[in-house]
Design a protein around this motif. Structure first.
Motif, mmCIF file in Angstrom:
data_model
loop_
_atom_site.group_PDB
_atom_site.id
_atom_site.type_symbol
_atom_site.label_atom_id
_atom_site.label_comp_id
_atom_site.label_asym_id
_atom_site.label_seq_id
_atom_site.Cartn_x
_atom_site.Cartn_y
_atom_site.Cartn_z
ATOM 1 N N GLN A 36 0.330 -1.131 0.067
ATOM 2 C CA GLN A 36 0.292 0.102 -0.159
ATOM 3 C C GLN A 36 1.047 1.189 -0.038
ATOM 4 O O GLN A 36 0.830 2.675 -0.991
ATOM 5 N N SER A 37 1.797 1.580 0.620
ATOM 6 C CA SER A 37 2.982 2.059 0.818
ATOM 7 C C SER A 37 3.295 2.596 -0.429
ATOM 8 O O SER A 37 3.777 3.193 -1.024
ATOM 9 N N LEU A 38 4.590 2.032 -1.143
ATOM 10 C CA LEU A 38 4.864 1.924 -2.405
ATOM 11 C C LEU A 38 3.803 2.354 -3.354
ATOM 12 O O LEU A 38 3.879 2.762 -3.874
ATOM 13 N N SER A 39 2.328 1.653 -3.242
ATOM 14 C CA SER A 39 1.427 2.397 -4.221
ATOM 15 C C SER A 39 1.254 3.610 -4.394
ATOM 16 O O SER A 39 0.496 4.782 -5.517
ATOM 17 N N TRP A 40 1.513 4.388 -2.876
ATOM 18 C CA TRP A 40 0.968 5.505 -3.083
ATOM 19 C C TRP A 40 1.854 6.970 -2.888
ATOM 20 O O TRP A 40 2.238 7.322 -3.386
ATOM 21 N N LYS A 41 3.824 5.770 -2.240
ATOM 22 C CA LYS A 41 4.763 7.265 -2.717
ATOM 23 C C LYS A 41 5.182 6.921 -3.748
ATOM 24 O O LYS A 41 5.142 6.225 -4.740
ATOM 25 N N GLU A 42 5.569 8.285 -4.457
ATOM 26 C CA GLU A 42 6.466 8.444 -4.993
ATOM 27 C C GLU A 42 7.398 7.962 -5.541
ATOM 28 O O GLU A 42 7.652 7.218 -7.124
ATOM 29 N N TYR A 43 8.196 7.780 -4.463
ATOM 30 C CA TYR A 43 9.737 7.143 -4.511
ATOM 31 C C TYR A 43 10.009 5.988 -3.489
ATOM 32 O O TYR A 43 9.222 5.774 -3.063
ATOM 33 N N GLU A 44 10.222 4.703 -4.430
ATOM 34 C CA GLU A 44 10.401 3.747 -3.722
ATOM 35 C C GLU A 44 11.305 3.606 -1.786
ATOM 36 O O GLU A 44 10.407 2.688 -0.875
ATOM 37 N N LYS A 45 12.165 4.257 -1.571
ATOM 38 C CA LYS A 45 12.776 4.851 -0.818
ATOM 39 C C LYS A 45 11.862 5.361 0.225
ATOM 40 O O LYS A 45 11.953 5.546 1.361
ATOM 41 N N GLN A 46 11.256 6.424 -0.213
ATOM 42 C CA GLN A 46 9.883 6.549 1.128
ATOM 43 C C GLN A 46 9.412 6.059 1.737
ATOM 44 O O GLN A 46 8.582 6.049 2.195
ATOM 45 N N ALA A 47 8.837 4.852 0.423
ATOM 46 C CA ALA A 47 7.738 3.978 1.096
ATOM 47 C C ALA A 47 8.162 2.737 2.410
ATOM 48 O O ALA A 47 7.596 2.776 3.123
ATOM 49 N N ILE A 48 9.655 3.268 2.135
ATOM 50 C CA ILE A 48 10.743 2.035 3.161
ATOM 51 C C ILE A 48 10.506 3.235 4.206
ATOM 52 O O ILE A 48 10.005 2.463 5.489
ATOM 53 N N TRP A 49 11.526 4.473 3.909
ATOM 54 C CA TRP A 49 11.026 4.898 5.202
ATOM 55 C C TRP A 49 10.080 4.997 6.090
ATOM 56 O O TRP A 49 10.120 5.270 6.640
#
Length: 320
Positions: A251-264
């Motif tokens: 869900q985070s990956l689908s929303w954030k623009e960059y992968e690293k943002q989703a992981i953070w």
């Protein structure tokens, strides 16, 4: 719950039984300046509903404008944060800082109620410190200017998150014969038994759970089951927890623009999953340091391999 109650976490909490949702709290000043990150916080999804957009600020005019802007995103209601105790918020006269200026708090609530067509609710604390707990009177006054529901955290501002929430004080608000609107209690709920005790002491209409759901989003399902049956659900297994984390991360990956943002975004949650699992420090650190999705998945697979038969113990899970 800033940087916690974003899309992916709300999605998981809703899946596991949360009835009503709230966005992260949103600065009124940033909102009226059209700050991009702040505007994104107000993006809502169908799974969210019913949901509030929560705003905070110290300036009445800015809060009124922020409420009007929030209304255009079509939440189910607007929530005013009069409860945040953090120095950067309260020290500037916002959040629980308004407990030091009750007339301003009431006027702010009144002006926002008049400015929007949606229901307006509020969250606050029992007082500023042990010598200043005006919440019974404050709750009446908020009700009288049109606040339609009040969420009450059972600590003073000075306590921050130390000590214990005072559910008896919350109960005094609920038992006040002049107080008629729904009261939602908040503070220290980290499991079904504590939820029942809090409800029994206070008589509140509902319970608000924040920190207790981080690393345990199924707490809503557990509490409902306990209220209905008097029995505790077994805790999820490590493989089940890993599947929840993967779904939350997707869900985070689908929303954030960059992968690293989703992981953070996930790191605060990584730190709270798997309580009571022995010798877990090394894998937890690895999760907190990972910066790529593939690496996180690799670590999660290691966790399943190593701990698939290990019980998870929430008995002493901290809310800090």
């Amino acid at each position: 719950m800033e940087d916690v109650t974003y899309k992916s976490f709300r999605y998981i909490c809703k899946k596991y039984g949360a009835d009503v949702m709230s966005t992260e709290f949103i600065s009124s000043e940033a909102l009226i300046r059209d700050v991009n990150k702040t505007m994104r916080k107000m993006t809502l999804f169908e799974f969210d509903r019913p949901i509030a957009i929560q705003i905070y600020g110290a300036n009445i005019d800015s809060m009124v404008e922020a409420a009007k802007l929030a209304e255009t995103f079509q939440p189910n209601y607007i929530d005013i944060n009069f409860g945040c105790p953090m120095k950067k918020i309260a020290g500037k006269g916002a959040g629980s800082g308004l407990l030091r200026d009750i007339p301003k708090m009431i006027e702010m609530a009144s002006q926002i109620v008049k400015a929007v067509n949606l229901p307006v609710t509020a969250k606050t604390r029992v007082g500023w410190d042990d010598n200043d707990k005006p919440i019974v009177e404050v709750s009446e006054r908020l009700q009288d200017v049109g606040i339609q529901m009040l969420a009450l955290h059972g600590r003073t501002r000075q306590q921050l998150y130390t000590g214990e929430a005072d559910w008896e004080m919350i109960g005094k608000v609920k038992s006040n014969p002049r107080f008629k609107i729904p009261l939602i209690g908040n503070g220290d709920i980290n499991g079904p038994e504590k939820a029942k005790k809090a409800r029994d002491i206070s008589g509140v209409d509902g319970l608000m759970i924040g920190r207790g759901a981080i690393g345990r989003p199924w707490i809503f399902r557990e509490i409902k089951h306990y209220f209905q049956t008097g029995k505790m659900l077994p805790p999820p297994t490590v493989p089940e927890i890993v599947e929840v984390i993967k779904e939350q991360m997707e869900q985070s990956l689908s929303w954030k623009e960059y992968e690293k943002q989703a992981i953070w975004e996930m790191r605060r949650h990584f730190a709270r999953y798997f309580p009571g699992v022995p010798d877990f420090r090394e894998l937890r650190i690895a999760l907190l340091r990972a910066e790529e999705h593939a690496h996180v998945l690799e670590i999660l697979d290691q966790i399943v391999d190593k701990y698939k038969d290990t019980p998870v113990d929430y008995t002493n899970m901290s809310l800090k």
